[in-house]
Design a protein around this motif. Structure first.
Motif, PDB file in Angstrom:
ATOM      1  N   PHE A  26       0.821  -1.221   0.000  1.00 18.62           N
ATOM      2  CA  PHE A  26       0.000   0.000   0.000  1.00 18.62           C
ATOM      3  C   PHE A  26       0.850   1.264   0.000  1.00 18.62           C
ATOM      4  CE2 PHE A  26      -2.420   3.286   2.291  1.00 18.62           C
ATOM      5  CZ  PHE A  26      -3.491   3.402   1.422  1.00 18.62           C
ATOM      6  N   SER A  27       1.849   1.322   0.859  1.00 13.97           N
ATOM      7  CA  SER A  27       2.680   2.526   0.939  1.00 13.97           C
ATOM      8  C   SER A  27       3.456   2.752  -0.354  1.00 13.97           C
ATOM      9  CB  SER A  27       3.629   2.450   2.132  1.00 13.97           C
ATOM     10  OG  SER A  27       4.471   1.319   2.007  1.00 13.97           O
ATOM     11  N   ALA A  28       3.891   1.681  -1.005  1.00 16.99           N
ATOM     12  CA  ALA A  28       4.611   1.834  -2.268  1.00 16.99           C
ATOM     13  C   ALA A  28       3.685   2.400  -3.349  1.00 16.99           C
ATOM     14  CB  ALA A  28       5.199   0.490  -2.703  1.00 16.99           C
ATOM     15  N   LYS A  29       2.446   1.961  -3.393  1.00 17.05           N
ATOM     16  CA  LYS A  29       1.488   2.475  -4.382  1.00 17.05           C
ATOM     17  C   LYS A  29       1.185   3.954  -4.156  1.00 17.05           C
ATOM     18  CE  LYS A  29      -1.037  -1.802  -5.323  1.00 17.05           C
ATOM     19  NZ  LYS A  29      -2.320  -2.509  -5.174  1.00 17.05           N
ATOM     20  N   VAL A  30       1.022   4.342  -2.902  1.00 15.89           N
ATOM     21  CA  VAL A  30       0.723   5.743  -2.589  1.00 15.89           C
ATOM     22  C   VAL A  30       1.899   6.618  -2.980  1.00 15.89           C
ATOM     23  CG1 VAL A  30       0.297   7.373  -0.704  1.00 15.89           C
ATOM     24  CG2 VAL A  30      -0.940   5.216  -0.778  1.00 15.89           C
ATOM     25  N   LEU A  31       3.102   6.221  -2.631  1.00 21.55           N
ATOM     26  CA  LEU A  31       4.286   7.005  -2.985  1.00 21.55           C
ATOM     27  C   LEU A  31       4.468   7.105  -4.494  1.00 21.55           C
ATOM     28  CD1 LEU A  31       6.837   5.839  -0.272  1.00 21.55           C
ATOM     29  CD2 LEU A  31       5.741   8.057  -0.478  1.00 21.55           C
ATOM     30  N   SER A  35       4.491  10.673  -6.546  1.00 20.30           N
ATOM     31  CA  SER A  35       5.668  11.083  -7.317  1.00 20.30           C
ATOM     32  C   SER A  35       5.336  11.358  -8.784  1.00 20.30           C
ATOM     33  CB  SER A  35       6.770  10.028  -7.218  1.00 20.30           C
ATOM     34  OG  SER A  35       6.331   8.823  -7.833  1.00 20.30           O
ATOM     35  N   GLU A  36       4.270  10.772  -9.295  1.00 23.00           N
ATOM     36  CA  GLU A  36       3.888  11.028 -10.683  1.00 23.00           C
ATOM     37  C   GLU A  36       3.312  12.440 -10.788  1.00 23.00           C
ATOM     38  OE1 GLU A  36       1.087   8.145 -12.033  1.00 23.00           O
ATOM     39  OE2 GLU A  36       2.432   6.467 -11.705  1.00 23.00           O
ATOM     40  N   GLU A  37       3.826  13.201 -11.693  1.00 23.92           N
ATOM     41  CA  GLU A  37       3.303  14.542 -11.901  1.00 23.92           C
ATOM     42  C   GLU A  37       2.317  14.502 -13.059  1.00 23.92           C
ATOM     43  OE1 GLU A  37       6.147  17.640 -12.249  1.00 23.92           O
ATOM     44  OE2 GLU A  37       7.420  16.788 -10.700  1.00 23.92           O
ATOM     45  N   LYS A  38       1.115  14.915 -12.758  1.00 18.06           N
ATOM     46  CA  LYS A  38       0.096  14.938 -13.799  1.00 18.06           C
ATOM     47  C   LYS A  38       0.017  16.343 -14.361  1.00 18.06           C
ATOM     48  CE  LYS A  38      -2.684  11.299 -11.799  1.00 18.06           C
ATOM     49  NZ  LYS A  38      -3.975  10.920 -11.259  1.00 18.06           N
ATOM     50  N   GLU A  39      -0.075  16.415 -15.660  1.00 14.09           N
ATOM     51  CA  GLU A  39      -0.160  17.717 -16.310  1.00 14.09           C
ATOM     52  C   GLU A  39      -1.597  18.228 -16.219  1.00 14.09           C
ATOM     53  OE1 GLU A  39       0.402  19.552 -20.735  1.00 14.09           O
ATOM     54  OE2 GLU A  39       1.686  17.890 -20.142  1.00 14.09           O
ATOM     55  N   VAL A  40      -1.732  19.451 -15.733  1.00 14.98           N
ATOM     56  CA  VAL A  40      -3.046  20.059 -15.563  1.00 14.98           C
ATOM     57  C   VAL A  40      -3.313  20.964 -16.753  1.00 14.98           C
ATOM     58  CG1 VAL A  40      -4.456  21.524 -14.091  1.00 14.98           C
ATOM     59  CG2 VAL A  40      -2.772  19.986 -13.066  1.00 14.98           C
ATOM     60  N   LYS A  41      -4.499  20.811 -17.322  1.00 15.47           N
ATOM     61  CA  LYS A  41      -4.865  21.668 -18.448  1.00 15.47           C
ATOM     62  C   LYS A  41      -5.316  23.022 -17.923  1.00 15.47           C
ATOM     63  CE  LYS A  41      -6.433  18.929 -22.301  1.00 15.47           C
ATOM     64  NZ  LYS A  41      -7.595  18.609 -23.117  1.00 15.47           N
ATOM     65  N   VAL A  42      -4.732  24.067 -18.449  1.00 13.74           N
ATOM     66  CA  VAL A  42      -5.128  25.427 -18.087  1.00 13.74           C
ATOM     67  C   VAL A  42      -5.795  26.038 -19.307  1.00 13.74           C
ATOM     68  CG1 VAL A  42      -4.344  27.692 -17.357  1.00 13.74           C
ATOM     69  CG2 VAL A  42      -3.221  25.632 -16.475  1.00 13.74           C
ATOM     70  N   ILE A  43      -7.043  26.432 -19.129  1.00  7.90           N
ATOM     71  CA  ILE A  43      -7.782  27.025 -20.238  1.00  7.90           C
ATOM     72  C   ILE A  43      -7.884  28.525 -19.969  1.00  7.90           C
ATOM     73  CG2 ILE A  43      -9.966  27.066 -21.483  1.00  7.90           C
ATOM     74  CD1 ILE A  43     -10.372  24.165 -20.529  1.00  7.90           C
TER      75      ILE A  43
END
Length: 138
Positions: A26-31, A35-43
């Motif tokens: 569980f802790s490995a999945k949360v980390l 750590s993954e950065e998701k790109e946010v769409k800015v309109i």
């Protein structure tokens, strides 16, 4: 009262169960998800035509409401002269002495400016009225 013993009563099993080996990684999945950065769409707002049209419509509605609200708040609470005169004429318990007591010097000056009786009119009233003595004494 009957004594309640928690250990002797039959226990009810809960309906919730965790899957096998859920908490092992569980802790490995949360980390990993953090750590993954998701790109946010800015309109940008200038590209949204609906927002601009709604904004313009709101400004027009507010601009049209200003005179209505201003007129609603500025309605006069004072009585007009005709209404006041009609009210005073039909009150039987009001006489000239009551009116005189409530007049100021400023009000009397206003009344003297407004009253302009011609000599002919005054002579006609005195000639046709049989109670000249009563009018003179007032």
């Amino acid at each position: 009262m009957k004594a309640f013993k928690l250990e002797n009563e039959p226990k009810i099993a809960t309906g919730f169960k965790t899957p096998e080996n859920y908490f092992d990684d569980f802790s490995a999945k949360v980390l990993q998800q953090i750590s993954e950065e998701k790109e946010v769409k800015v309109i940008p707002i200038y590209k949204r035509k609906k927002v601009l049209s709604l904004l313009a419509a709101a400004v027009v509605v507010i601009a049209m409401m200003i005179p209505i609200v201003n007129n609603y708040n500025n309605t006069s609470k004072e009585l007009d002269e005709d209404t006041l005169e009609t009210y005073l004429a039909y009150q039987s318990n009001l006489n000239q002495y009551d009116l005189i007591q409530n007049l100021d010097a400023k009000d009397i000056k206003k009344l003297s400016k407004n009253v302009a009786i011609e000599d002919e009119t005054l002579e006609d009233i005195l000639a046709t009225n049989p109670n000249i003595e009563h009018l003179i004494s007032e």
